[in-house]
Design an enzyme around this catalytic site. Structure first.
Site, PDB file in Angstrom:
ATOM      1  N   ASP A 135       0.871  -1.172   0.000  1.00  0.00           N
ATOM      2  CA  ASP A 135       0.000   0.000   0.000  1.00  0.00           C
ATOM      3  C   ASP A 135       0.912   1.228   0.000  1.00  0.00           C
ATOM      4  OD1 ASP A 135      -2.078   1.787   0.040  1.00  0.00           O
ATOM      5  OD2 ASP A 135      -3.112   0.925   1.769  1.00  0.00           O
TER       6      ASP A 135
HETATM    7  C1  NOJ Z   1      -3.912   4.070   0.222  1.00  0.00           C
HETATM    8  C2  NOJ Z   1      -5.121   3.207   0.299  1.00  0.00           C
HETATM    9  O1  NOJ Z   1      -5.093   2.472   1.492  1.00  0.00           O
HETATM   10  C3  NOJ Z   1      -5.262   2.264  -0.882  1.00  0.00           C
HETATM   11  O2  NOJ Z   1      -6.482   1.588  -0.782  1.00  0.00           O
HETATM   12  C4  NOJ Z   1      -5.158   3.024  -2.156  1.00  0.00           C
HETATM   13  O3  NOJ Z   1      -5.367   2.179  -3.253  1.00  0.00           O
HETATM   14  C5  NOJ Z   1      -3.789   3.684  -2.206  1.00  0.00           C
HETATM   15  N1  NOJ Z   1      -3.639   4.580  -1.062  1.00  0.00           N
HETATM   16  C6  NOJ Z   1      -3.559   4.485  -3.453  1.00  0.00           C
HETATM   17  O4  NOJ Z   1      -4.285   5.645  -3.384  1.00  0.00           O
END
Ligand code: NOJ
Length: 884
Positions: A297
């Site tokens: 993530d």
């Molecule tokens: C953080 C989020 O937790 C995730 O779900 C998302 O896809 C990414 N950022 C990219 O924005």
């Protein structure tokens, strides 16, 4: 050096300095987690490519990867840096997405565009803002869930996004206050698993790589992230609970052939998810047989070598935890780590092969469109390197409209999700002759415009989605009040959340419709004091919604409540008031909030949504471990899953607690009867453990010799842009790394796992887990006289008496009828797999079918189970009361 910052509270400046990757970093002990929750080491990382359905893609990938230089390989495994959009003339290179990998253009492998969100293409125009996951789950309609996935896939492809960053099945919805539950499908592993798999199928059939996220335990937002001062919280989950609840929907996703997996921000059992070898190497890649690639993530990676060895395949967005300084744990550092022997060549080859194989598997080597939008600006022209200090400008948006007729499926989902909780005196449906007064700001679109708040980080006007990265721009917003006015032009509307003092006592036929909302989102934003999770407003309606309803109920004898909500609410302050006759949960409808609602309010169709969670009478009806958010601690916050398998209805059943509205509850304007149920054994089921697992097939093999340092050199005269992440090393750095390889001991974890997990053997786990053991068919008849409607058939299993520590009932399958006219009927089928009838045995590390008689209960909600089928006896009976 991350842990040094988190535990010793160094100054910010020192920490920022320490975030620079260092190949001589000292290792620090993990924070202590409660005993019994250790994350076992699991090494080495299993190779992909051994599953027959991926063989062709792996063969093609092997051919391509074997021609790549070291720098090309490390370029593909990492993003080019957050906000580092870059567009070259004629869109030969364009990577303006939320995540953008490097490429190997010499060999025809492009940058990959990774784009949010689970409910629509984020940060661009010309798209559909679909209903959120929680709304989709509330339809309990497999066909619609799949159709939404197809439409989502078409839109991501149309915009040129290679990777759809969805669906979300983690959080699972363990904590009702959790900020991102609404991105997923409901507080049950089977509802999440079936919905996630159908979404993946729909999306991937369009050639888009889907991403199941977040692995795992991200059940609250606060303290989720590692930062220079504190590690992300540790979700401490025991082995059985992990398998039977939280990993369950990920297994469905892998079984559906998902191309990528995103790790969670937090730690599990003390080890950060982005470098938790037990999770990635063990559970995901070996036990579940995952063949695609694992990405971190955003900004959750906390180490270079450790994360590579633990099974991470792609670093997103490429930066270190503190971004925008041009530092990465991978890219040039991964190149260095391979040259000096810290990361085996073999591991790098597997990472790259997994990514390239997923690209082939989804057919993206053939005519896949390049991105035609920029996440960074809405204008036609913009910065070509948005994060660089000095950037040229050029065209960055081509305004491609990908909506087609997807508004129809979006509206159908919003409509079929609307859940009628209560309808005293059959107040609903309304007639267009009714005298209606509407109250509440949630009835009308945000007066500043539906997209006025970036990332939807405000709760103003009708709530169509939560906030954070899981959102999309509304192309338009069909709000409830406009839709009501299309039916009753002169309706009175009080666009306020304070009940007007001067409202006279209404006449007995007058009707008030009161709109309330409850919002939540990602921890990156705080909205009205709620830090992502609903920590301030808790389970109460926002903006004094309870008072608005109470005041309306004092002046009107007929009150209808409409709630746009991310999850359960406490309804007790008003639910029993005699004038509050009808309550509709419209969840988060996306752009189609209006007509979807009025066609229910005015009876064009019957409501057919069912709750994807329980609504309790009090927050304390659930155990403290799920009803409280874990607060600040020095060091790592510990979120221990002491409730085990007993979340949501599983807990309520265990302690005989009657909820206000049960999981799966939902009324219709008509009534249905279930009859003629029969059960049929499909694949013979022998109690006990699984048979021996199949062997793994062959995987691609490459030379494991460390490549020459020259493969890491930047081409002569290469123009580096500051802060952009490259995989090249200078000739001197590369040569120094290569020279060190002979003297540096390789840092490989000592403990190696040699036995294959007995529950593995195919995508999704042991193939026998997916055998259909029983099929049940049941006839559903509309026995009402006035309205057509769709019925939901839900199947819950009751394990044999004596099965250790197992919830009374567990959802296992569901089906929804077509619209049935009065007297109309349809025969529905639900199925139970071997996995559905197994428990996870911690001792043998395998799924096992308990001895004894299973009962499968069928009905329209977890508290309306009138049909029971005895599996061994092979008989079904109607007219019963379920076991709770
Ligand atoms: C953080 C989020 O937790 C995730 O779900 C998302 O896809 C990414 N950022 C990219 O924005």
């Amino acid at each position: 050096m991350v842990f040094a910052c988190s535990t010793r509270l160094l100054s910010l400046a020192l920490c920022l300095f320490l975030q620079r990757p260092s190949h001589a970093a000292t290792l620090h002990p993990r924070d202590a987690v409660p005993s019994g929750f250790e994350a076992r080491p699991y090494y080495p990382a299993p190779h992909g490519g051994w599953v027959p359905s991926w063989n062709d893609s792996y063969a093609k990938a092997q051919k391509l990867v074997s021609q790549m230089t070291l720098a090309e390989k490390t370029n593909i495994t990492g993003g080019v840096g957050i906000y580092m959009g870059k567009i070259w003339p004629r869109r030969t290179l364009i990577f303006p997405c939320v995540g953008n990998t490097g490429s190997a253009l010499r060999l025809g492998f492009p940058q990959l565009c990774l784009q949010d969100s689970a409910l629509g293409v984020a940060s661009t125009d010309g798209v559909t803002a679909f209903p959120a996951g929680i709304t989709t789950g509330a339809t309990w309609d497999k066909g619609l869930i799949y159709a939404r996935g197809v439409a989502l896939g078409k839109e991501f492809r149309g915009k040129g996004a290679n990777v759809y960053l969805g669906p979300t099945v983690g959080p699972l919805g363990r904590k009702p206050l959790g900020g991102r539950n609404w991105e997923g499908f409901g507080s049950d592993p089977v509802l999440q698993g079936i919905s996630g798999a159908l979404t993946i199928k729909g999306v991937q059939e369009q050639g888009v790589i889907a991403t199941i996220k977040h692995l795992i335990g991200n059940e609250q937002e606060m303290y989720r992230m590692y930062n220079p001062f504190q590690p992300g919280y540790s979700a401490n989950i025991d082995d059985r609970t992990l398998h039977e609840l939280y990993l369950w929907p990920f297994a469905d996703a892998v079984k559906a052939g998902v191309g990528s997996v995103m790790t969670a921000y937090n730690a599990v059992n003390g080890s950060a998810c982005s470098q938790n070898s037990y999770l990635l190497n063990g559970l995901l890649k070996d036990e579940l047989g995952f063949q695609g690639f694992v990405m971190s993530d955003w900004l959750s990676q906390i180490s270079g070598v450790s994360s590579a060895l633990a099974g991470l395949d792609m670093s997103m967005p490429g930066d270190t935890m503190v971004p925008l300084f041009g530092n990465s744990y991978w890219k040039y550092e991964l190149t260095r780590s391979v040259l000096n022997g810290s990361v085996p060549v073999d591991r790098l080859n597997d990472m790259v092969t997994r990514i390239v194989a997923a690209w082939y598997q989804l057919g993206q080597d053939k005519d896949y469109p390049r991105p035609n939008f920029s996440s960074n600006t809405k204008s036609r022209d913009g910065l070509l390197y948005p994060a660089a200090l000095f950037s040229p400008t050029g065209q960055v948006n081509w305004f491609v409209n990908v909506q087609a007729d997807h508004n129809l499926v979006a509206r159908q989902v919003a409509h079929d999700a609307i859940t009628l909780l209560k309808n005293d005196d059959t107040l609903l449906p309304l007639s267009t002759q009714s005298r209606i007064t509407v109250f509440g700001t949630d009835a009308a679109v945000n007066p500043d415009g539906p997209n006025a708040c970036g990332n939807r980080a405000c709760n103003k006007g009708t709530l169509g989605m939560g906030w954070g990265s899981g959102v999309a721009e509304y192309p338009y917003f069909d709000d409830p009040i406009s839709a009501i006015r299309r039916r009753i032009p002169d309706v009175t509307f009080h666009n306020t959340d304070t009940f007007p003092q001067n409202t006279p006592q209404s006449s007995p036929d007058d009707i008030a419709i009161v709109f309330i909302s409850s919002d939540a989102g990602e921890n990156s934003f705080t909205v009205e004091g709620n830090h992502g999770d609903r920590d301030k407003d808790q389970l109460s309606a926002w903006h004094n919604g309870d008072k608005l309803i109470q005041d309306a109920a004092a002046k009107f004898s007929n009150v209808i409540v409409v709630a746009h909500t991310v999850g359960p609410l406490l309804l007790e302050p008003w639910i029993a008031l005699p004038s509050v006759k009808s309550v509709l949960f419209a969840h988060l409808p996306g752009q189609e909030a209006g007509e979807s609602l009025t066609s229910i309010l005015f009876g064009d169709t019957s409501p057919s949504g069912h709750l994807p969670y329980s609504i309790t009478k009090s927050a304390s009806d659930l155990p403290a471990s799920v009803s409280t958010l874990r607060g600040f601690a020095f060091g790592q916050v510990q979120d221990t899953y002491t409730e085990g398998l007993y979340i949501d209805y599983r807990h309520l059943h265990r302690y005989n607690i009657t909820p206000r509205y049960a999981f799966g509850h939902g009324l219709s304007y008509t009534t249905f009867a279930l009859s003629n149920a029969t059960i049929r054994a499909v694949t013979p089921l022998v109690p006990g453990p699984l048979p021996p697992r199949p062997e793994k097939g062959p995987v691609p093999s490459y030379s494991s010799t460390i490549p020459p340092a020259a493969e890491a050199f930047a081409p002569p005269g290469f123009n580096f842009i500051w802060r952009y992440l490259y995989s090249f090393l200078s000739a001197s750095d590369a040569s120094a790394a290569a020279a060190a390889a002979t003297t540096n001991p390789t840092i490989h974890p000592a403990q190696k796992t040699t036995d294959l997990p007995p529950s593995g053997g195919a995508e999704g786990g042991h193939p026998a887990l997916w055998d259909i053991a029983y099929e049940i068919s049941v006839t559903v008849r509309n026995v009402g006289t006035a309205h057509a409607g769709k019925a939901s058939v839900q199947a819950y299993v009751q394990f044999p008496a004596g099965t250790p520590d197992t919830p009374v009932l567990q959802l296992r399958d569901f089906a929804k009828t077509r619209e049935l006219a009065p007297d109309g009927e349809e025969t529905m089928r639900v199925r139970l797999t071997r996995r559905d009838l197994s428990i996870w045995d911690v001792q043998s590390q395998g799924w096992t079918v308990p001895e004894g008689e299973f009962v499968v209960w069928l009905g329209e909600g977890s508290d309306r189970l009138g049909v029971g089928c005895w599996v061994q006896r092979g008989v079904c009976e109607g007219g019963l009361r379920g076991p709770v």
